[in-house]
Design an enzyme around this catalytic site. Sequence first.
Site, PDB file in Angstrom:
ATOM      1  N   GLY A 157      -6.191  -3.970   6.121  1.00 58.64           N
ATOM      2  CA  GLY A 157      -5.698  -5.336   5.995  1.00 58.64           C
ATOM      3  C   GLY A 157      -6.690  -6.387   6.436  1.00 58.64           C
TER       4      GLY A 157
ATOM      5  N   GLY B  22      -3.394  -3.407   8.996  1.00 60.61           N
ATOM      6  CA  GLY B  22      -2.007  -3.778   9.227  1.00 60.61           C
ATOM      7  C   GLY B  22      -1.444  -3.024  10.421  1.00 60.61           C
TER       8      GLY B  22
ATOM      9  N   ASP C 100      -5.307  -0.488  -0.313  1.00 57.89           N
ATOM     10  CA  ASP C 100      -4.503  -1.566  -0.892  1.00 57.89           C
ATOM     11  C   ASP C 100      -5.146  -2.899  -0.539  1.00 57.89           C
ATOM     12  OD1 ASP C 100      -3.862  -1.451   1.844  1.00 57.89           O
ATOM     13  OD2 ASP C 100      -1.775  -2.047   1.513  1.00 57.89           O
TER      14      ASP C 100
ATOM     15  N   GLU D 268      -7.801   4.470   4.350  1.00 62.06           N
ATOM     16  CA  GLU D 268      -6.411   4.882   4.176  1.00 62.06           C
ATOM     17  C   GLU D 268      -6.199   6.364   3.856  1.00 62.06           C
ATOM     18  OE1 GLU D 268      -6.497   0.512   3.907  1.00 62.06           O
ATOM     19  OE2 GLU D 268      -7.743   2.123   3.101  1.00 62.06           O
TER      20      GLU D 268
END
Length: 366
Positions: free
Chosen positions: A118, A69, A149, A141
């Site tokens: 992402g 992301g 996520d 992350e």
Amino acid sequence: MSNDSEEPVLLRTEGRAARIILNRPRALNALTHEMVTRIDAALTEWEHDPAVRTVVISGAGARGLCAGGDIRAIHDDARAGDGTASAAFWRDEYHLNARTARYPKPYVALMDGIVMGGGVGVSAHGGVRVVTERSRIAMPETGIGFIPDVGGTYLLSRAPGELGTHLALTGNQVGAGDALSCGLADHYVPSDALDTLLDDLAAMPMAEALARHEQPVPKGVLTEQRTWIDACYRADSVEEIVERLFAHGGTEAKEAAETLLAKSPTALKVTLAAVRRAGRLGTLEEVLDQEYRVSCVGLRSHDLVEGVRAQIIDKDREPHWSPATLAEVTDADVERFFAPLGDRELGLAGPGGTLSGPGGTTDAAR
């Protein structure tokens, strides 16, 4: 008419195939909110178009599908905003992750080059996941003070043994062979055959096109390391995992321990809890609901802002985590990441864990 070079995502149809091309090559095709909403709208249109038989997602440029992301935007929202922009982005992104998992037409992800964060979310939940000799896949992350996520904890919790725990905590990259053995991909195609594969997907059924180009899977390294990985990472706490890694005596185990000690202590403990809890949840939707809670709390953590500063903005590679040690992160510190959000819940899973939307089980089309 808009210039293709200015469009962040290109959408087109070629014969029987519809194409999604992430088109921010200078940013390694990092996802923005606009890109997520455009992709979702296209999937709606193509789902009801009988001429579209297959959907293919790929990345522009030679470096990879997607590096994740837009972490700078999330950093700025965490540092100076009210968090609503990031929460809205994640809401739509996680809905898209769930949608690709149950998409009724073949969803082919070309996971060539760098595929992280992402990028894993828009590819590894698809029904047909293709890797190449250039693939480098990771959920990194913890290195920026965040927690995996986009359904990453769902995927990693279902990898053989403790391989997923190892990858979630360390953020290590894997190549094609390990991606297949960990359940992150399905097929291996050499990168120089991708253009021809795309031509064939436009002209013939997906399975027939893939059979023309698929090659034997290259050997990975993680399967041979399962003995020490499983023995060390099955521990109940991050502290014990680190102790077991150092005590093992092997070079790879020691390197893993040193890697962990450089990560955010809070992110490590929350990640371990998230992966373990994800393994007990039944569906991708339930895990995404959990990840949304974790992400919204993580946005307000000191470590996310500090981690992005150190790794991406200032690039001094010297983050100052708070708390600074694993021992200082309490059970209560971890538990607050999983607290219900009330009327702000993502709500992908309905009562009792059933899906709130159409499509049935998320494991279809594997």
